[in-house]
Design a protein around this motif. Sequence first.
Motif, mmCIF file in Angstrom:
data_model
loop_
_atom_site.group_PDB
_atom_site.id
_atom_site.type_symbol
_atom_site.label_atom_id
_atom_site.label_comp_id
_atom_site.label_asym_id
_atom_site.label_seq_id
_atom_site.Cartn_x
_atom_site.Cartn_y
_atom_site.Cartn_z
ATOM 1 N N MET A 183 0.821 -1.215 0.000
ATOM 2 C CA MET A 183 0.000 0.000 0.000
ATOM 3 C C MET A 183 0.853 1.262 0.000
ATOM 4 O O MET A 183 0.480 2.271 -0.587
ATOM 5 C CB MET A 183 -0.955 0.007 1.200
ATOM 6 N N GLU A 184 1.987 1.195 0.671
ATOM 7 C CA GLU A 184 2.857 2.372 0.722
ATOM 8 C C GLU A 184 3.313 2.755 -0.700
ATOM 9 O O GLU A 184 3.294 3.925 -1.074
ATOM 10 C CB GLU A 184 4.044 2.055 1.634
ATOM 11 N N ALA A 185 3.667 1.744 -1.503
ATOM 12 C CA ALA A 185 4.086 2.007 -2.891
ATOM 13 C C ALA A 185 2.914 2.562 -3.695
ATOM 14 O O ALA A 185 3.081 3.452 -4.542
ATOM 15 C CB ALA A 185 4.611 0.717 -3.524
ATOM 16 N N ILE A 186 1.720 2.043 -3.427
ATOM 17 C CA ILE A 186 0.532 2.504 -4.148
ATOM 18 C C ILE A 186 0.210 3.951 -3.795
ATOM 19 O O ILE A 186 -0.057 4.776 -4.677
ATOM 20 C CB ILE A 186 -0.633 1.541 -3.857
ATOM 21 N N PHE A 187 0.273 4.281 -2.514
ATOM 22 C CA PHE A 187 -0.011 5.665 -2.108
ATOM 23 C C PHE A 187 1.012 6.618 -2.722
ATOM 24 O O PHE A 187 0.664 7.703 -3.183
ATOM 25 C CB PHE A 187 0.010 5.799 -0.582
ATOM 26 N N ARG A 188 2.275 6.209 -2.720
ATOM 27 C CA ARG A 188 3.314 7.103 -3.249
ATOM 28 C C ARG A 188 3.138 7.315 -4.756
ATOM 29 O O ARG A 188 3.274 8.430 -5.256
ATOM 30 C CB ARG A 188 4.711 6.563 -2.919
ATOM 31 N N THR A 203 1.294 10.650 -9.425
ATOM 32 C CA THR A 203 0.596 10.784 -10.708
ATOM 33 C C THR A 203 -0.719 11.546 -10.585
ATOM 34 O O THR A 203 -1.294 11.939 -11.598
ATOM 35 C CB THR A 203 0.249 9.399 -11.288
ATOM 36 N N GLY A 204 -1.241 11.694 -9.369
ATOM 37 C CA GLY A 204 -2.550 12.327 -9.205
ATOM 38 C C GLY A 204 -3.701 11.355 -9.364
ATOM 39 O O GLY A 204 -4.862 11.773 -9.415
ATOM 40 N N ALA A 205 -3.419 10.059 -9.448
ATOM 41 C CA ALA A 205 -4.515 9.079 -9.479
ATOM 42 C C ALA A 205 -5.265 9.152 -8.150
ATOM 43 O O ALA A 205 -4.663 9.291 -7.092
ATOM 44 C CB ALA A 205 -3.974 7.672 -9.693
ATOM 45 N N VAL A 206 -6.585 9.086 -8.249
ATOM 46 C CA VAL A 206 -7.452 9.204 -7.073
ATOM 47 C C VAL A 206 -7.784 7.799 -6.586
ATOM 48 O O VAL A 206 -8.055 6.907 -7.394
ATOM 49 C CB VAL A 206 -8.745 9.956 -7.467
ATOM 50 N N LEU A 207 -7.756 7.582 -5.286
ATOM 51 C CA LEU A 207 -8.122 6.273 -4.746
ATOM 52 C C LEU A 207 -9.541 6.336 -4.192
ATOM 53 O O LEU A 207 -9.929 7.307 -3.550
ATOM 54 C CB LEU A 207 -7.134 5.836 -3.660
ATOM 55 N N ALA A 235 -3.031 7.697 3.136
ATOM 56 C CA ALA A 235 -3.094 8.262 1.785
ATOM 57 C C ALA A 235 -3.106 9.790 1.857
ATOM 58 O O ALA A 235 -2.371 10.468 1.125
ATOM 59 C CB ALA A 235 -4.337 7.743 1.060
ATOM 60 N N ILE A 236 -3.912 10.326 2.757
ATOM 61 C CA ILE A 236 -4.001 11.788 2.891
ATOM 62 C C ILE A 236 -2.661 12.367 3.340
ATOM 63 O O ILE A 236 -2.215 13.394 2.828
ATOM 64 C CB ILE A 236 -5.137 12.167 3.869
ATOM 65 N N GLU A 237 -2.010 11.692 4.278
ATOM 66 C CA GLU A 237 -0.695 12.163 4.744
ATOM 67 C C GLU A 237 0.287 12.295 3.586
ATOM 68 O O GLU A 237 1.139 13.173 3.580
ATOM 69 C CB GLU A 237 -0.106 11.185 5.771
ATOM 70 N N LEU A 238 0.150 11.389 2.599
ATOM 71 C CA LEU A 238 1.082 11.403 1.471
ATOM 72 C C LEU A 238 0.583 12.267 0.315
ATOM 73 O O LEU A 238 1.211 12.328 -0.737
ATOM 74 C CB LEU A 238 1.344 9.972 0.998
ATOM 75 N N GLY A 239 -0.579 12.916 0.493
ATOM 76 C CA GLY A 239 -1.059 13.851 -0.528
ATOM 77 C C GLY A 239 -1.931 13.234 -1.599
ATOM 78 O O GLY A 239 -2.108 13.816 -2.671
ATOM 79 N N VAL A 240 -2.490 12.052 -1.335
ATOM 80 C CA VAL A 240 -3.356 11.388 -2.313
ATOM 81 C C VAL A 240 -4.774 11.951 -2.202
ATOM 82 O O VAL A 240 -5.255 12.211 -1.102
ATOM 83 C CB VAL A 240 -3.390 9.860 -2.048
ATOM 84 N N LYS A 241 -5.438 12.136 -3.350
ATOM 85 C CA LYS A 241 -6.842 12.544 -3.345
ATOM 86 C C LYS A 241 -7.727 11.298 -3.331
ATOM 87 O O LYS A 241 -7.335 10.225 -3.821
ATOM 88 C CB LYS A 241 -7.169 13.384 -4.584
#
Length: 358
Positions: free
Chosen positions: A271-276, A281-285, A304-310
């Motif tokens: 999951m860590e690799a996926i969040f990064r 890339t800006g892909a939204v989860l 995810a939010i901590e790493l800046g994922v939308k």
Amino acid sequence: RALPQVAEVLLSGPTKTSVRTHEGLQVDLRVLEPARWGTALQYFTGSQAHNIHLRALALERGLSLSEYALKREDGTEVLCATEEEVYAALGLPLIPPELREDRGEIEAALEGRLPDLIELEDLRGDLHFHTTWSDGHQSLLEMAQAAQARGLEYALVADHSYSLGVARGLTTERLREQRAEIEEVNRRMGSTFRLLAGVEVEVRADGTLDFPDEVLAELDLVVAAVHSGLRQGREQVTARMLAAIRNPHVDIIAHPTGRLIGEREGADLDMEAIFRAAAETGAVLEIIAHPRRLDLCDVHVRRAIELGVKLAIGSDAHDVNGFGVLPFGVATARRGWATTEDVINTWNVRRLLKWVAR
Ligand SMILES: [Zn+2]
Ligand SMILES: [Zn+2]
């Protein structure tokens, strides 16, 4: 005992009664003075870890906290009729119940940086539903009307693509035919509601997608999903997911782990690799809102939010009642500390489309 739901009375007294229902649930009834309601509600809401930390904080302030009251060292009581008063007596703002896990919320409250959590009313659209064009039970028009009746301004059509054979997935030709009907429905719905054209495209076993880039480029938003091969080894299944995340036409990754609560573990993903990768890339989860799924889960949402994922909250509705699960998605987002800035379907349709087109 007179209640039809009650199978057994476990304990009965003037202030405490416990019963077991026919379904096997234990229900405790407590009677207390209104002036003590705040400490009691706070205590029974928990979690245990949060309450232990809160009691330690109270002791530092010369107070002992129980379900009945805050007690000073001289034995006098501070009664709290509301939870706000409990937290205020400890020098804290009210901590929303969803955050009470002792995962940093008390520190954040002390420093005045609790998040302004997303609320159900903030959702302006749904970003994942199905129709009779694949395995849904209602038409595009019926689903659009149902979404609007729930107060939504837009909804993303995300029918399955063809390699998910069980769901009568769309071919390129049928996807384009559906597009014409989406435009027809949008004309009928007028300016107050919009169907967005999308697809829930299969991520195949080798990480490629069911549609080539030029087909995906015609859509407003593309949702990609892994439905098969969830039991692949960690490296392989993670690589598939990363390939989907890195496809420039993919906007949202549906139900990332594929878990079914109580039935099936999620895929063994890094999951860590996926969040990064998603942050890069800006892909939204997605947070799929069905109570059997809630995927991403709260802990993943937070990271995810901590790493800046939308994030996107999706109902995965297959019929008109399916939009009713959205509150569970919002609850999961709240447990993961999400604000409206983190969840793209709290944005209006113009901001949403501008953001995905960037
Ligand atoms: Zn799916
Ligand atoms: Zn779906």
